[in-house]
Design an enzyme around this catalytic site. Sequence first.
Site: not given
Length: 312
Positions: A137, A140-141
């Site tokens: 992701c 997300c990261d």
Amino acid sequence: MSNTQKTRLFIIGAGPAGYTAAIYAARADLNPVMYAGPQPGGQLMITSDVENYPGFPEGIQGPEMMELFRKQAERFGTKITYATVTKVDFSVRPFRIEADDQSVWEADAVIIATGASAKWLGLEKEEKLYGRGVSACAVCDGFFYRGQDVAVVGGGDTAAEEALYLSKLARKVYMLVRRDVFRASKIMQKRIMEAPNIEVLFNHETVDLLGENELEGVVAVNNKTGEKKTLTVQGFFVAIGHKPNTEIFKGQVEMDEQGYIITRAGSTATNVKGVFAAGDVQDKIYRQAVTAAGTGCMAALDAERFLSGLEG
Ligand code: NDP
């Protein structure tokens, strides 16, 4: 098998969608029964820092956030069982649900919130380095790889989106595409080709990940020439698609060709009256914790309305 138990509302799955549905339903005095499934907490249990969920300005760890969701759902009377639903029958009323703890339930309404799972390549170190350079992701990261070099594997729209997102943060983005063509839409392909810091390696398959405690690089092989390449990257994003967790619902509710449950626009209603779906199990576009929670809330409100209609 034990005696059949009865509930008005049964929630399948305990990720952001399921827990939010449970919070709303419990506060509406529906006393929901929740079966948490094989990965209570869902995909956030395998995510480290969550920095984009509103209300947590300092960020929060995925598992910690799911613990808070769980507590909030239980506080208002949700009964959570840590077992997995194995079979449903939506052709009878009340609906019939069986689980691997040998229980059998009858429910007037059901919310499906079983989520989706990222597909993985199946490399030996993928799991070991998950959260230490390996991710599924970018939203997300990606932030953690600002100014660094990363690789994205996949040639579809998801991979293209991930690569474009990362190209704004990372110094260099390699895109590893296993065929000589993208699967992504033309517009995404154009954007990829125009991004100055994305290098597409067609016909490349990832064969190994380097590093013991943290990702240090990726080994890819050109499947036309057999040539091996080592890319020194700090981040490796697997974007080869997601799989909705809908095996047990096949033939029970309407799904699209990829197995995502189809909900009516602007609602969480499925084609079966009284069965609702929320979160990633019905969403292949947004796939965020906050959107899952949003549709979880919608599902509880839809279920409540349905149940009061039954009683009225
Ligand atoms: P797709 O199935 O469309 O693409 C998967 C990609 O990963 C393909 O390029 C595929 O290669 C590759 N792949 C699969 N398995 C492997 C493997 N083992 N090793 C290497 N590569 C592999 O999945 P997406 O998640 O990209 O998209 C799913 C759906 O969601 C699509 O319909 C897409 O259009 C849609 N979507 C739309 C978006 C938007 O409109 N903004 C954003 C994201 C997704 P190959 O082509 O060779 O099979």
